[in-house]
Scaffold this active site. Sequence first.
Site, PDB file in Angstrom:
ATOM      1  N   ASP A 935      49.457  40.160  31.408  1.00 43.83           N
ATOM      2  CA  ASP A 935      48.446  39.965  31.364  1.00 43.83           C
ATOM      3  C   ASP A 935      47.749  40.745  30.345  1.00 43.83           C
ATOM      4  O   ASP A 935      48.051  42.080  30.345  1.00 43.83           O
ATOM      5  CB  ASP A 935      47.926  40.374  32.957  1.00 43.83           C
ATOM      6  CG  ASP A 935      46.566  39.442  33.613  1.00 43.83           C
ATOM      7  OD1 ASP A 935      45.707  39.278  32.725  1.00 43.83           O
ATOM      8  OD2 ASP A 935      46.509  39.604  34.578  1.00 43.83           O
ATOM      9  N   LYS A1004      35.716  48.335  39.952  1.00 43.06           N
ATOM     10  CA  LYS A1004      37.296  47.322  38.835  1.00 43.06           C
ATOM     11  C   LYS A1004      35.858  45.746  38.521  1.00 43.06           C
ATOM     12  O   LYS A1004      35.396  45.572  37.448  1.00 43.06           O
ATOM     13  CB  LYS A1004      38.226  46.867  39.374  1.00 43.06           C
ATOM     14  CG  LYS A1004      38.939  46.212  39.127  1.00 43.06           C
ATOM     15  CD  LYS A1004      40.108  45.582  39.342  1.00 43.06           C
ATOM     16  CE  LYS A1004      40.987  44.930  38.866  1.00 43.06           C
ATOM     17  NZ  LYS A1004      42.553  44.469  39.248  1.00 43.06           N
ATOM     18  N   ASP A1163      43.374  34.698  30.214  1.00 40.88           N
ATOM     19  CA  ASP A1163      44.607  35.150  29.421  1.00 40.88           C
ATOM     20  C   ASP A1163      45.595  35.755  30.288  1.00 40.88           C
ATOM     21  O   ASP A1163      46.003  36.986  29.887  1.00 40.88           O
ATOM     22  CB  ASP A1163      43.471  36.784  29.629  1.00 40.88           C
ATOM     23  CG  ASP A1163      42.030  37.153  31.154  1.00 40.88           C
ATOM     24  OD1 ASP A1163      43.074  36.827  31.877  1.00 40.88           O
ATOM     25  OD2 ASP A1163      42.010  38.562  30.760  1.00 40.88           O
TER      26      ASP A1163
END
Length: 1248
Positions: A935, A1004, A1163
């Site tokens: 990742d 986050k 991604d």
Amino acid sequence: MSILKLQGALLLRGTESLWIRVRNYSSARAKEEARKRWVCEQVGLLEVLEARVKQLKAENVSEVAVGELQRSRLRKVGSLPPAPRKTASSARNESAPKREEKNQPSRWIEKLKKEKSMKHKRLLKLEAKLSAAVPGDAAEPVLDWTGRCAKDEAFSLRSPAKETRAKLKGRASKSQQPSNDGQPKKMAKVLIGTQSRDPPGSCEESREPFRVWDTAEGMLPLDEEDGNRHMNVKLSILSYLDACLFLGQPERAHQCLMFYHRSHARRKRLDIRMYNLVMQGYAKKGLLTQVGRLFHLLEEAGLRPNPDSYAAALACMGQCGASRNIISRCLQQLKEDGFQVKDLFRDSGFEEDWRKMVLKAVRRVVEDFRPPPPRPAEICTVPLLRDFYAKGKPVSYPKLDFTAQELRDQFRKQLAMEASDTVTIDSVEAAKPLTEEAGRARSLLSALRSRWHACLLQSLQESKLHLAQRKSGQLNLYPFLCVLKDEEYVDILMRSVNNLSPQGESLLVLARELGSKVYSKFMLQKKSGSRLVEKIQRLYDKYVQLLAKDTQPDGYLPREYWEKLAAEDGCSPSLVCKEHTWPHALLVQLGLHLVELLVQVLKMESNLLNPGLEQKLIPVLYHVYSFRSGRQVGFIRPHPLFTRLLMEAAETTLTFDSFVIPMLCPPIPWVSTQFGTYVFAPTKLMRYVEGATQHQLLLDRSPRSSLYPVMDALNQLGNCPWKVNRAVLDVVISVFNDKGNEKLDVPPPPSEAPQPATHFPGGAAPSKVALRREAARCRKKATEMHSLRMDALYKLSIAKHMSGRVFWFPHNMDFRGRTYPCPPHFNHLGSDLTRAILLFAEGRPLGPHGLDWLKVHLVNLTGLKKKESLRGRLAYANEIMEDVLDSADRPLTGRKWWMSTDEPWQALACCMEIAKAARAPNPAEYVSHFPVHQDGSCNGLQHYAALGRDVVGATSVNLSPCNVPQDVYSGVAQQVEVYRKRDAEQGVKIAQVLDGFIGRKVVKQTVMTVVYGVTRYGGRLQIEKRLKEIDEFPQEYVWEASHYLVQQVFNSLKEMFSGTREIQGWLTESARCIAKSGRTVEWVTPLGLPIVQPYHRSKTTLVNSTMQSVYLKSRHDVTQKPDTVKQKNAFPPNFIHSLDSTHMMLTALHCHREGLTFVSVHDCYWTHALTVDVMNRVCREQFVQLHNHPILEELSQFMLQKYCSYVPVEWKDKKANEYQRLVQLLSSIPKKGDFDLEKVKESTYFFS
């Protein structure tokens, strides 16, 4: 029974769709003034009109007059340099006469146009009477297409007068063609001939030249093309004509065409495609007379025949056996119009029989004529992949673990599944024992459905009879209700009733779904009736030789090999019949008609489950209204008695459309924007929302070679075979059937939904408002639970149906280039549960480091050691091996360690794989099918840091090599804590309250999404949600704390990623200025994919029906001005998304060349444990190669050329200043830092 009434009067008002009414508010005063002005003009211009009418009777027009007319028009559109400026005094003296000269002739011309229109209508009426007296089917084909019984040698597609005028106009346009010598260099307007725009008056006048913008496409902007202004109307007409011709009713199609052709106002909605379509319908019946009349209609409309027009004429001649002289003159006329015979056969989408008829006609004149071979394959010229497509050295691509015959057998199974249109499978709830109550409920349902089927069939036939009585050319739903068998419509309706939620469905959503299902079934019928399926099967049988393990390897990509086979077969690689997509309004209108049938026809007895009650018929479905976000929305809800009957029956089968199920064979490779993946299902290369047509237009403009990289990447992703992880699936199904588990993301059944509380704290009687709120909360929760439960049921049932088989996920992409699997329910882009039950069908031995990668992957799934190095994570995995093995052996009865991880189901699957590998005699030789993920570390910020060469930002997102991974989220949280301490010392109350609560988890989501365009408002909501999850935090400070924290998070990002914020600001401001100038933002990715942002101001249109008027709100209509706010806010995230998709596609192509199995979830890249190291190397190399490319420089150059290469003459000082600011802004590329991109190749934690 009431029937939907179509609003024919809307056609005269220029509405967007034939089934749509746009509210039009006009001033009565303005109308009265216009009427008075019109009356005055009659008196003053009568003599002039009479003189002009006499002039029109002359046979020819002088060349001098035509030349002056052309010159005046050229000046009018601004294609010539502006006239020299005059002094102020002279301008004042000449202003009044000029104004008079400008307005008066235009009024004369308008009157002449009206007079000619009336004469033209009288001629058409006379022609219609003559054709009615001598029907075309009974009459012999007339050799002279002018309608007069002339001899063969007098044959011509044009009347003599029109031919003379056409020649004069051609000479005049040549003599008056302007020179480019005197034009400024910044002027991008050029003349390239004529555009087929219908003038508001006479269709015989010379047409205006149109502008070409000197952009990468060399064409007009999408929102300035005249054809786009009536795009939805044209799609409606095309759909209607296509449906009529599919039914074998060209006369009905001709009536519709003439309805528009007779009126000059309505004629603007016609283009060459409509005439050609009707022409092809008559040509198939051999009616040469009707085809000839349509050529005359083309001339009257001022349209030029194209190769499809001549192909229809020649096919008709070949079928009816026309004389050699007629065919010869047709070919001569084709040549005079600038075409060649070979143009009729090149890249044509005609059926084989049609092609043979054209060839038969041509060979009667040119006996040795041979159709030209298909166009040679183009070479991809994208700089990033020039070496990849170079054929300098032999290349061997990986093979599938199947023989050629096995793949052919799988293709035939897939073909049969698609041809059946639907697939019925067993539900995972089928294992439950059948009770007596369930058996009785199923019997009642069966009897009801049999009765409903007969009633719906009768009602549908009655409505069709009513619609068929309308003989005028105005559009109605009749042909769309006839393209399928009546039983097929009824089956679609019955399935929709069975799938209806207990809480109901929005009327608009239900209508659109029904309309879409009819369209999909219609396309299946069209393709099944053609010979394209046979041709596709013939090519696919040869195509599998590229993929099968028992054939010699060839150095071809799937697209290249398919094109090679098509060239050898003498056909176009894109084997797709000409589709005419039904517009959104038509789908909704058709769906509303079908929903109305359901609501009116379906009845059931009120005492069905309780025979002791009085019996009466009650509706099964109700049309009700509900408020959503302050708007009144129509809903279709089932009666509670019917819902209870369905729940008691607990039926064990599910029916899906065939394209919902994964494919049973490798998909057909993408070779064009409209051909690939499935055989029958209508699938596009680029998915987009309903009503957005600009994406397909942009793709069609692009050279095919520029789309090769994205098509090859999609083919590579779609060719990965999959299988089901049966061990994990069994555990999931057991939890699912045991009332679910919300902690494990397995939704409970609707029976577990909360009920409204009857007792409130304190014992006080609740108010009515409190009761309503409680009931609304419970309804909302029940709706959410039902939706989640059905989603999980679909996924698990499809997974169980596919277990024991190998299957494939065909891919396409969104308008930014991000890739997605086509099957919507069960795919690897799904939730943690769905990903856990998927394995690669092809296995590979673990090798020396494969087991270590499995262990590191397990730790990554737990989310516990993200700050640790790879060695630290591996050490931790070895420490917890006892828990890992216990989870694998006893997932539901052991210590259940896997349930406490971030991704529990994937962690369980990994535990089982590690246990098998660890217990193998030689773990390095253990064949693993398990996908290991790598990742990106906040991938959006990685692209921003690489674009700006930002040293600090690059280090924060692991572009620079480090011993341990850098956590950008923790870094931002630490910086926010510094700000909080400073403010707390200064006495800020909220900063003091937040002491000890600022952590990585709180910030986050906001940090992750800020690069994708999240605003401060959205960021505040994200932080508010995180704070509410902290039990110890005082909830009365949530709003104030979230407001404070989002400001500090943005300040921290601005300080840590200065280069990132500068680039983001440049992109935002550029998009704002472009949108403010009236244009949408476009760009081209480094792989050559053209992108346009489809955000426009909303346009609300009204679709009328007898049940309810439905509003369709579109934000993608190119006729509306761009939405400046949406354009500027969306450009930075969309641009970054296009870059991360480019990086993924580059990695996919090079991994394919390296022989790897590779798939991605945006991604997050997946491959076998054996090949993780190779994938990591390729991933880093392609990232460096991508960002070594001058991305921002090429973006600036593209936008300058597209938006700043032309200055309209009529712009005033304010506009000119805005233009200068735009040029300066687009030229001011943000400065770059000193970060060395080559360091990315050495960064261990760039992707990890």
